[in-house]
Design an enzyme around this catalytic site. Sequence first.
Site, PDB file in Angstrom:
ATOM      1  N   LYS A  83     -11.262  22.785 -14.951  1.00 49.73           N
ATOM      2  CA  LYS A  83     -12.189  23.650 -14.221  1.00 49.73           C
ATOM      3  C   LYS A  83     -13.612  23.335 -14.674  1.00 49.73           C
ATOM      4  CE  LYS A  83     -11.533  28.476 -12.879  1.00 49.73           C
ATOM      5  NZ  LYS A  83     -11.194  29.788 -13.457  1.00 49.73           N
ATOM      6  N   CYS A  84     -14.473  23.020 -13.734  1.00 45.91           N
ATOM      7  CA  CYS A  84     -15.877  22.723 -14.049  1.00 45.91           C
ATOM      8  C   CYS A  84     -16.767  23.674 -13.258  1.00 45.91           C
ATOM      9  CB  CYS A  84     -16.236  21.299 -13.635  1.00 45.91           C
ATOM     10  SG  CYS A  84     -15.442  20.017 -14.603  1.00 45.91           S
TER      11      CYS A  84
END
Length: 223
Positions: A83-84
């Site tokens: 997850k960014c």
Amino acid sequence: MKIFLDTASLKEIREAAALGVVDGITTNPSLLAKEAGDPEQILLEICRTVDGPISAEVVATDAEGMVREGRHWASLHENIVVKCPCIPEGLKATKVLAGEGHRVNMTLIFSPTQALLAAKAGASFVSPFVGRLDDISTPGMELVHDIVQIFDNYSLGCEVLAASLRHPMHVVEAAKAGAHVGTMPVGVFHGLLKHPLTDIGLRRFLDDWEKAKKELAAKAVEG
Ligand code: G3P
């Protein structure tokens, strides 16, 4: 629509996953911080419990750091999705990680243009935060509709993961909007199934059945 749970609690995950309809898990630093124990071990155990995409978020804010953390998360288990955050450095990191074959969930999406850029960078999922937009008097679900339409227009192979869903009606609306995934706290998940008329109806069926059995038994004794 796929159902993901937005929690890092193994207890909650085990109980809910036992129902057989949980497709994945989303975690974030705030959710992992609430749990006792090593986040890495918790994530691994979550991966062993639910065989689906498990989001693990990077905390670096520069692309290089995000890529380093992302590679590490991805190396833990094949179910991990990195997850960014949707910031310029996150976009750069997504491009690199996706290019290496890692799945990325671009999070903290609050506009259709952010979602479009995330998809172009190669994200597998975008996470529009519905509840947090509602919190500031902006209709969060409209964002889900817009992103679904844009992705459909160009057949972008990026899934819309409606996040920050706070109640069952958010889930209904996300499904009507065509979101590919809805992620929600377990309280909301259990609320999807609960209906007082189901409980009342079941009680009545069982009572009637018991009554009929007793009457049959009484007749057998008499006869
Ligand atoms: O998946 C995003 C979620 O963790 C945010 O939810 O309720 O804190 O806005 P909320």
